[in-house]
Scaffold this active site. Sequence first.
Site, mmCIF file in Angstrom:
data_model
loop_
_atom_site.group_PDB
_atom_site.id
_atom_site.type_symbol
_atom_site.label_atom_id
_atom_site.label_comp_id
_atom_site.label_asym_id
_atom_site.label_seq_id
_atom_site.Cartn_x
_atom_site.Cartn_y
_atom_site.Cartn_z
ATOM 1 N N ARG A 126 5.511 9.463 21.111
ATOM 2 C CA ARG A 126 5.542 9.388 19.639
ATOM 3 C C ARG A 126 4.837 10.597 19.010
ATOM 4 O O ARG A 126 3.807 11.055 19.490
ATOM 5 C CB ARG A 126 4.842 8.120 19.170
ATOM 6 C CG ARG A 126 4.695 8.090 17.641
ATOM 7 C CD ARG A 126 4.282 6.757 17.118
ATOM 8 N NE ARG A 126 3.049 6.283 17.716
ATOM 9 C CZ ARG A 126 2.572 5.057 17.516
ATOM 10 N NH1 ARG A 126 3.224 4.207 16.765
ATOM 11 N NH2 ARG A 126 1.454 4.676 18.088
ATOM 12 N N ARG A 155 -0.908 11.008 17.692
ATOM 13 C CA ARG A 155 -2.026 10.141 17.301
ATOM 14 C C ARG A 155 -3.089 10.165 18.379
ATOM 15 O O ARG A 155 -2.767 10.204 19.569
ATOM 16 C CB ARG A 155 -1.498 8.708 17.110
ATOM 17 C CG ARG A 155 -1.479 8.284 15.659
ATOM 18 C CD ARG A 155 -0.720 7.007 15.451
ATOM 19 N NE ARG A 155 -1.292 5.845 16.122
ATOM 20 C CZ ARG A 155 -0.877 4.601 15.912
ATOM 21 N NH1 ARG A 155 0.104 4.373 15.062
ATOM 22 N NH2 ARG A 155 -1.424 3.584 16.550
ATOM 23 N N ARG A 166 -4.997 -0.327 24.948
ATOM 24 C CA ARG A 166 -4.408 -1.038 23.794
ATOM 25 C C ARG A 166 -3.503 -2.175 24.270
ATOM 26 O O ARG A 166 -3.483 -3.246 23.668
ATOM 27 C CB ARG A 166 -3.602 -0.060 22.924
ATOM 28 C CG ARG A 166 -4.492 0.842 22.098
ATOM 29 C CD ARG A 166 -3.735 2.033 21.557
ATOM 30 N NE ARG A 166 -2.707 1.675 20.613
ATOM 31 C CZ ARG A 166 -1.719 2.488 20.254
ATOM 32 N NH1 ARG A 166 -1.624 3.683 20.782
ATOM 33 N NH2 ARG A 166 -0.838 2.098 19.370
HETATM 34 P P1 AP5 Z 1 6.438 2.544 16.040
HETATM 35 O O1 AP5 Z 1 7.387 2.026 15.004
HETATM 36 O O2 AP5 Z 1 5.450 3.579 15.605
HETATM 37 O O3 AP5 Z 1 5.721 1.307 16.777
HETATM 38 P P2 AP5 Z 1 4.557 0.322 16.290
HETATM 39 O O4 AP5 Z 1 4.912 -1.041 16.794
HETATM 40 O O5 AP5 Z 1 4.319 0.455 14.814
HETATM 41 O O6 AP5 Z 1 3.373 0.909 17.152
HETATM 42 P P3 AP5 Z 1 1.842 1.195 16.765
HETATM 43 O O7 AP5 Z 1 1.288 2.003 17.887
HETATM 44 O O8 AP5 Z 1 1.719 1.793 15.383
HETATM 45 O O9 AP5 Z 1 1.277 -0.227 16.786
HETATM 46 P P4 AP5 Z 1 -0.158 -0.639 16.985
HETATM 47 O O10 AP5 Z 1 -0.078 -2.061 16.600
HETATM 48 O O11 AP5 Z 1 -0.777 -0.360 18.283
HETATM 49 O O12 AP5 Z 1 -0.964 0.378 16.053
HETATM 50 P P5 AP5 Z 1 -1.745 0.182 14.687
HETATM 51 O O13 AP5 Z 1 -1.601 1.432 13.937
HETATM 52 O O14 AP5 Z 1 -1.409 -1.117 14.044
HETATM 53 O O15 AP5 Z 1 7.305 3.097 17.274
HETATM 54 C C1 AP5 Z 1 6.692 3.692 18.399
HETATM 55 C C2 AP5 Z 1 7.556 4.879 18.904
HETATM 56 O O16 AP5 Z 1 8.805 4.377 19.377
HETATM 57 C C3 AP5 Z 1 7.909 5.906 17.823
HETATM 58 O O17 AP5 Z 1 7.914 7.183 18.397
HETATM 59 C C4 AP5 Z 1 9.330 5.508 17.361
HETATM 60 O O18 AP5 Z 1 10.069 6.635 16.908
HETATM 61 C C5 AP5 Z 1 9.910 4.936 18.637
HETATM 62 N N1 AP5 Z 1 10.848 3.829 18.387
HETATM 63 C C6 AP5 Z 1 10.703 2.801 17.490
HETATM 64 N N2 AP5 Z 1 11.739 1.954 17.568
HETATM 65 C C7 AP5 Z 1 12.540 2.426 18.568
HETATM 66 C C8 AP5 Z 1 13.776 1.973 19.170
HETATM 67 N N3 AP5 Z 1 14.391 0.850 18.751
HETATM 68 N N4 AP5 Z 1 14.309 2.712 20.177
HETATM 69 C C9 AP5 Z 1 13.700 3.853 20.621
HETATM 70 N N5 AP5 Z 1 12.536 4.329 20.093
HETATM 71 C C10 AP5 Z 1 11.966 3.615 19.091
HETATM 72 O O19 AP5 Z 1 -3.254 0.019 15.223
HETATM 73 C C11 AP5 Z 1 -3.973 1.098 15.770
HETATM 74 C C12 AP5 Z 1 -5.413 0.675 16.025
HETATM 75 O O20 AP5 Z 1 -6.044 0.286 14.777
HETATM 76 C C13 AP5 Z 1 -5.628 -0.535 16.948
HETATM 77 O O21 AP5 Z 1 -5.606 -0.165 18.294
HETATM 78 C C14 AP5 Z 1 -7.002 -1.032 16.467
HETATM 79 O O22 AP5 Z 1 -8.025 -0.235 16.990
HETATM 80 C C15 AP5 Z 1 -6.944 -0.809 14.972
HETATM 81 N N6 AP5 Z 1 -6.437 -1.990 14.232
HETATM 82 C C16 AP5 Z 1 -5.286 -2.046 13.501
HETATM 83 N N7 AP5 Z 1 -5.119 -3.276 12.975
HETATM 84 C C17 AP5 Z 1 -6.189 -4.015 13.390
HETATM 85 C C18 AP5 Z 1 -6.576 -5.380 13.203
HETATM 86 N N8 AP5 Z 1 -5.835 -6.244 12.495
HETATM 87 N N9 AP5 Z 1 -7.726 -5.805 13.779
HETATM 88 C C19 AP5 Z 1 -8.501 -4.957 14.492
HETATM 89 N N10 AP5 Z 1 -8.188 -3.661 14.722
HETATM 90 C C20 AP5 Z 1 -7.037 -3.196 14.173
#
Ligand code: AP5
Length: 211
Positions: A126, A155, A166
Site C-alpha cells: 500500500r 505508512r 497488527r
Molecule cells: P485499505 O482500504 O487501505 O484497507 P483498510 O482495511 O482500510 O486497512 P488499514 O490498514 O487502514 O486498516 P487498519 O484497521 O489496520 O488501520 P487504521 O488506520 O484503522 O486497503 C489496503 C490496501 O489494499 C490498499 O493498498 C488498497 O489499494 C488495496 N485494496 C483495497 N481493496 C482491494 C481489493 N478489493 N483488491 C485489491 N487490492 C485492494 O488503524 C491504524 C492504527 O491506529 C491501529 O493499528 C491502532 O494503533 C490505531 N487505532 C485506530 N483505531 C483504533 C481504535 N479504535 N482503538 C485503538 N487504536 C486504534
Amino acid sequence: MAQPRILILGAPGAGKGTQSARMAEHFDVEHITTGDALRANKEMDISDVHDEYDTPGEIMEAGELVPDEVVNAIVEEALSSADGFVLDGYPRNRAQAEELEGMTDLDVVLTLEVSEEELIHRLTGRRMDPETGDIYHLEYNPPEDETVEERLIQRDDDTEETVTERLRVYHENTAPVIDLYDERGVLERVDGEQSPEDVWADVQAVIEDAV
Ligand code: AP5
C-alpha cells in the site's frame, strides 16, 4: 432515504478505507475513521493514559491499540455532528463496542472477509498520496499520473514487522467484536477478496437492502 449509519469491520488491509470512501460519496455520509484521526494527532501527549508510550504515533508504529479513552472521545465528538456516517476502525475491542452502544444506533454492520496472505500483500504494497489522502497499491492500483507516483509514501505501520503485530492484535481484540455482532444476528459478511468494484457492488447491495 434517511442517511444510513454504517459500521464497517474487517482486518487491517481488508479494504475498509477503500470502500468507506465510496460509501461516503455515494450515500452522502461522513467517513469517521479513528486511524486517520489518530494519524492527524500522532504527536498528541497521551503519557498520562499510557504507561509505555507518550504519543498515538508511537503506539501505531508498534501496531498496538491506542487507549480506549482517547479513541472513545474522538468517535463521540465525530458522531455528535453526523447524521449519516460510515464508521471505520472503531470499535476495535469489546469495551469500545459497549461504549459505541451508548453513542448511537446502527443501520448496517458489515465485515469484509480477506485471507491472511492477501492482507499482508495488500498492506506491505500500500502507498498513500500525502496531498489527497488517496490510497494506492504498487501492484493492484498504481497511480496513472507520474507526479502522484513520485510523491507517494508508505505508512509507518505498513512494514512487515508491524503488519504481523497488527494482525495479532486484530485476532486477539477485534475478531471478538465481529463475533459479538454475528451472535446478535446483525452482521453482514462481504467477500473482500474480489476486485474493488465487485466488493463495492456487494457492499452497496447490503446497505440498500438494510435501509
Ligand atoms: P485499505 O482500504 O487501505 O484497507 P483498510 O482495511 O482500510 O486497512 P488499514 O490498514 O487502514 O486498516 P487498519 O484497521 O489496520 O488501520 P487504521 O488506520 O484503522 O486497503 C489496503 C490496501 O489494499 C490498499 O493498498 C488498497 O489499494 C488495496 N485494496 C483495497 N481493496 C482491494 C481489493 N478489493 N483488491 C485489491 N487490492 C485492494 O488503524 C491504524 C492504527 O491506529 C491501529 O493499528 C491502532 O494503533 C490505531 N487505532 C485506530 N483505531 C483504533 C481504535 N479504535 N482503538 C485503538 N487504536 C486504534
